[in-house]
Motif scaffolding. Structure first.
Motif, PDB file in Angstrom:
ATOM      1  N   PRO A   1       0.831  -1.216   0.000  1.00 55.41           N
ATOM      2  CA  PRO A   1       0.000   0.000   0.000  1.00 55.41           C
ATOM      3  C   PRO A   1       0.861   1.260   0.000  1.00 55.41           C
ATOM      4  O   PRO A   1       1.891   1.322   0.684  1.00 55.41           O
ATOM      5  CB  PRO A   1      -0.786  -0.132   1.313  1.00 55.41           C
ATOM      6  CG  PRO A   1      -0.768  -1.584   1.643  1.00 55.41           C
ATOM      7  CD  PRO A   1       0.539  -2.106   1.133  1.00 55.41           C
ATOM      8  N   GLN A   2       0.448   2.253  -0.759  1.00 58.93           N
ATOM      9  CA  GLN A   2       1.233   3.480  -0.906  1.00 58.93           C
ATOM     10  C   GLN A   2       1.528   4.127   0.440  1.00 58.93           C
ATOM     11  O   GLN A   2       2.620   4.635   0.671  1.00 58.93           O
ATOM     12  CB  GLN A   2       0.490   4.468  -1.812  1.00 58.93           C
ATOM     13  CG  GLN A   2       1.299   5.688  -2.217  1.00 58.93           C
ATOM     14  CD  GLN A   2       2.485   5.334  -3.101  1.00 58.93           C
ATOM     15  OE1 GLN A   2       2.417   4.416  -3.907  1.00 58.93           O
ATOM     16  NE2 GLN A   2       3.587   6.053  -2.936  1.00 58.93           N
ATOM     17  N   GLN A   3       0.552   4.104   1.337  1.00 59.71           N
ATOM     18  CA  GLN A   3       0.744   4.748   2.632  1.00 59.71           C
ATOM     19  C   GLN A   3       1.715   3.987   3.528  1.00 59.71           C
ATOM     20  O   GLN A   3       2.159   4.502   4.557  1.00 59.71           O
ATOM     21  CB  GLN A   3      -0.605   4.923   3.350  1.00 59.71           C
ATOM     22  CG  GLN A   3      -1.282   3.637   3.801  1.00 59.71           C
ATOM     23  CD  GLN A   3      -2.172   3.022   2.736  1.00 59.71           C
ATOM     24  OE1 GLN A   3      -2.010   3.304   1.558  1.00 59.71           O
ATOM     25  NE2 GLN A   3      -3.142   2.219   3.149  1.00 59.71           N
ATOM     26  N   LYS A   4       2.055   2.758   3.136  1.00 63.43           N
ATOM     27  CA  LYS A   4       2.999   1.956   3.910  1.00 63.43           C
ATOM     28  C   LYS A   4       4.364   1.856   3.230  1.00 63.43           C
ATOM     29  O   LYS A   4       5.228   1.098   3.668  1.00 63.43           O
ATOM     30  CB  LYS A   4       2.442   0.538   4.107  1.00 63.43           C
ATOM     31  CG  LYS A   4       1.160   0.467   4.914  1.00 63.43           C
ATOM     32  CD  LYS A   4       1.419   0.649   6.394  1.00 63.43           C
ATOM     33  CE  LYS A   4       0.193   0.320   7.234  1.00 63.43           C
ATOM     34  NZ  LYS A   4       0.475   0.455   8.683  1.00 63.43           N
ATOM     35  N   LEU A   5       4.557   2.625   2.156  1.00 59.98           N
ATOM     36  CA  LEU A   5       5.807   2.596   1.419  1.00 59.98           C
ATOM     37  C   LEU A   5       6.514   3.934   1.587  1.00 59.98           C
ATOM     38  O   LEU A   5       6.029   4.971   1.150  1.00 59.98           O
ATOM     39  CB  LEU A   5       5.524   2.327  -0.064  1.00 59.98           C
ATOM     40  CG  LEU A   5       6.725   2.130  -0.984  1.00 59.98           C
ATOM     41  CD1 LEU A   5       7.622   1.003  -0.484  1.00 59.98           C
ATOM     42  CD2 LEU A   5       6.245   1.837  -2.404  1.00 59.98           C
ATOM     43  N   ALA A   6       7.662   3.910   2.257  1.00 61.42           N
ATOM     44  CA  ALA A   6       8.414   5.139   2.560  1.00 61.42           C
ATOM     45  C   ALA A   6       9.670   5.166   1.695  1.00 61.42           C
ATOM     46  O   ALA A   6      10.661   4.502   1.999  1.00 61.42           O
ATOM     47  CB  ALA A   6       8.763   5.184   4.043  1.00 61.42           C
ATOM     48  N   LEU A   7       9.631   5.933   0.609  1.00 64.74           N
ATOM     49  CA  LEU A   7      10.736   5.983  -0.333  1.00 64.74           C
ATOM     50  C   LEU A   7      11.719   7.082   0.051  1.00 64.74           C
ATOM     51  O   LEU A   7      11.314   8.216   0.301  1.00 64.74           O
ATOM     52  CB  LEU A   7      10.205   6.211  -1.752  1.00 64.74           C
ATOM     53  CG  LEU A   7       9.274   5.121  -2.277  1.00 64.74           C
ATOM     54  CD1 LEU A   7       8.851   5.427  -3.699  1.00 64.74           C
ATOM     55  CD2 LEU A   7       9.928   3.743  -2.195  1.00 64.74           C
ATOM     56  N   GLN A   8      13.005   6.726   0.051  1.00 65.30           N
ATOM     57  CA  GLN A   8      14.056   7.638   0.486  1.00 65.30           C
ATOM     58  C   GLN A   8      15.039   7.903  -0.653  1.00 65.30           C
ATOM     59  O   GLN A   8      15.107   7.135  -1.612  1.00 65.30           O
ATOM     60  CB  GLN A   8      14.797   7.047   1.690  1.00 65.30           C
ATOM     61  CG  GLN A   8      13.898   6.621   2.831  1.00 65.30           C
ATOM     62  CD  GLN A   8      12.958   7.734   3.278  1.00 65.30           C
ATOM     63  OE1 GLN A   8      13.374   8.878   3.394  1.00 65.30           O
ATOM     64  NE2 GLN A   8      11.700   7.390   3.518  1.00 65.30           N
ATOM     65  N   PRO A   9      15.838   8.973  -0.553  1.00 63.43           N
ATOM     66  CA  PRO A   9      16.782   9.276  -1.626  1.00 63.43           C
ATOM     67  C   PRO A   9      17.937   8.290  -1.716  1.00 63.43           C
ATOM     68  O   PRO A   9      18.484   8.085  -2.796  1.00 63.43           O
ATOM     69  CB  PRO A   9      17.284  10.680  -1.273  1.00 63.43           C
ATOM     70  CG  PRO A   9      17.034  10.831   0.187  1.00 63.43           C
ATOM     71  CD  PRO A   9      15.789  10.044   0.466  1.00 63.43           C
ATOM     72  N   ASP A  10      18.327   7.679  -0.586  1.00 67.58           N
ATOM     73  CA  ASP A  10      19.454   6.738  -0.622  1.00 67.58           C
ATOM     74  C   ASP A  10      19.363   5.777   0.551  1.00 67.58           C
ATOM     75  O   ASP A  10      18.553   5.947   1.470  1.00 67.58           O
ATOM     76  CB  ASP A  10      20.800   7.474  -0.624  1.00 67.58           C
ATOM     77  CG  ASP A  10      20.944   8.452   0.544  1.00 67.58           C
ATOM     78  OD1 ASP A  10      20.532   8.104   1.664  1.00 67.58           O
ATOM     79  OD2 ASP A  10      21.451   9.565   0.331  1.00 67.58           O
ATOM     80  N   VAL A  11      20.207   4.751   0.512  1.00 71.03           N
ATOM     81  CA  VAL A  11      20.175   3.708   1.531  1.00 71.03           C
ATOM     82  C   VAL A  11      20.608   4.245   2.893  1.00 71.03           C
ATOM     83  O   VAL A  11      20.183   3.734   3.944  1.00 71.03           O
ATOM     84  CB  VAL A  11      21.035   2.507   1.090  1.00 71.03           C
ATOM     85  CG1 VAL A  11      22.516   2.839   1.127  1.00 71.03           C
ATOM     86  CG2 VAL A  11      20.744   1.268   1.937  1.00 71.03           C
ATOM     87  N   ILE A  12      21.441   5.271   2.897  1.00 64.63           N
ATOM     88  CA  ILE A  12      21.899   5.857   4.162  1.00 64.63           C
ATOM     89  C   ILE A  12      20.717   6.448   4.925  1.00 64.63           C
ATOM     90  O   ILE A  12      20.575   6.251   6.143  1.00 64.63           O
ATOM     91  CB  ILE A  12      22.975   6.916   3.892  1.00 64.63           C
ATOM     92  CG1 ILE A  12      24.217   6.257   3.268  1.00 64.63           C
ATOM     93  CG2 ILE A  12      23.355   7.661   5.174  1.00 64.63           C
ATOM     94  CD1 ILE A  12      25.244   7.224   2.738  1.00 64.63           C
ATOM     95  N   GLU A  13      19.845   7.159   4.215  1.00 65.32           N
ATOM     96  CA  GLU A  13      18.670   7.738   4.867  1.00 65.32           C
ATOM     97  C   GLU A  13      17.682   6.658   5.280  1.00 65.32           C
ATOM     98  O   GLU A  13      17.048   6.754   6.342  1.00 65.32           O
ATOM     99  CB  GLU A  13      17.999   8.745   3.914  1.00 65.32           C
ATOM    100  CG  GLU A  13      16.753   9.413   4.471  1.00 65.32           C
ATOM    101  CD  GLU A  13      17.014  10.293   5.688  1.00 65.32           C
ATOM    102  OE1 GLU A  13      16.024  10.731   6.315  1.00 65.32           O
ATOM    103  OE2 GLU A  13      18.197  10.549   6.023  1.00 65.32           O
TER     104      GLU A  13
END
Length: 235
Positions: free
Chosen positions: A135-147
């Protein structure tokens, strides 16, 4: 051919230890060593540009004659790129903090209950969205693996995707032991080889030169080390 070698080849990448590292302003790591050897064989030098994955991918996908490496070869990307050669081997799984006893994943359908971190435009994010139907609300996309790691450690994520053999630097950075994290599920679709590639429409001479050079390093120690899958250390 002289035109191809007239200036350093533009190379874009993300920082993702131990395969791509940045120390004292110098790019290094297991897969970088392979790329360096390949470029040396090709008689080329590199102008490295370090970005969050999403930006590196966009540059490589839209700009001819820009090399990107350690990229998964997915069906969606197949026609976009010229694929030079394999550069690493990964077995990705879902990772949580060991203290999070409330998180229980026994099968793929269980992940929909949890907030999962991944890198924007990474193949794992595409897989979570398109195949796993996270689900979109459960997917937290980040700029990189460090974040992504920072958010996991700070309790902002329930799960993230990583490889057991690629987490030592992040554990050290966050002063964690192996026993402080736990891999709970390994989808077979997330076992991947990653590649060196350039956009379709790049110089045919450059592509051919790189492919010949890759063949020269294909049996070398650097590539074998980057591709090797060793048993992870005991948790």
């Amino acid at each position: 051919m002289q035109v191809v070698a007239a200036q350093p080849l533009r190379v874009v990448l993300e920082i993702s230890p131990p395969h791509q590292t940045l120390e004292n302003g110098k790019v290094g790591g297991l897969t970088t060593a392979v790329v360096e050897q390949m470029l040396q064989q090709a008689g080329l030098s590199a102008a490295y540009e370090v970005y969050p994955w999403a930006r590196a991918f966009r540059i490589a996908a839209t700009t001819p004659d820009v090399l990107i490496y350690n990229m998964a070869r997915t069906p969606e990307r197949e026609a976009q790129f010229e694929w030079i050669g394999k550069v690493a081997s990964y077995k990705f799984g879902f990772l949580k903090l060991s203290r999070r006893h409330d998180i229980k994943v026994h099968q793929l359908s269980d992940i929909g209950k949890y907030v999962i971190g991944a890198q924007r435009d990474d193949f794992s994010a595409e897989w979570l969205r398109d195949v796993a139907k996270q689900p979109q609300q459960k997917l937290a996309l980040q700029p990189d693996v460090i974040e992504t790691w920072r958010l996991l450690v700070n309790g902002k994520l329930d799960l993230m995707i990583d490889d057991p053999q690629a987490i030592e630097d992040m554990l050290t950075q966050h002063q964690l032991r192996r026993s402080d994290v736990e891999f709970v599920f390994f989808p077979p679709e997330l076992e991947q080889h990653t590649w060196i590639a350039l956009k379709k429409g790049s110089s045919p001479e450059l592509i051919e030169r790189l492919r010949r050079a890759y063949q020269q390093v294909q049996e070398g120690v650097a590539l074998q080390k980057a591709m090797r899958r060793m048993a992870p250390k005991a948790v």
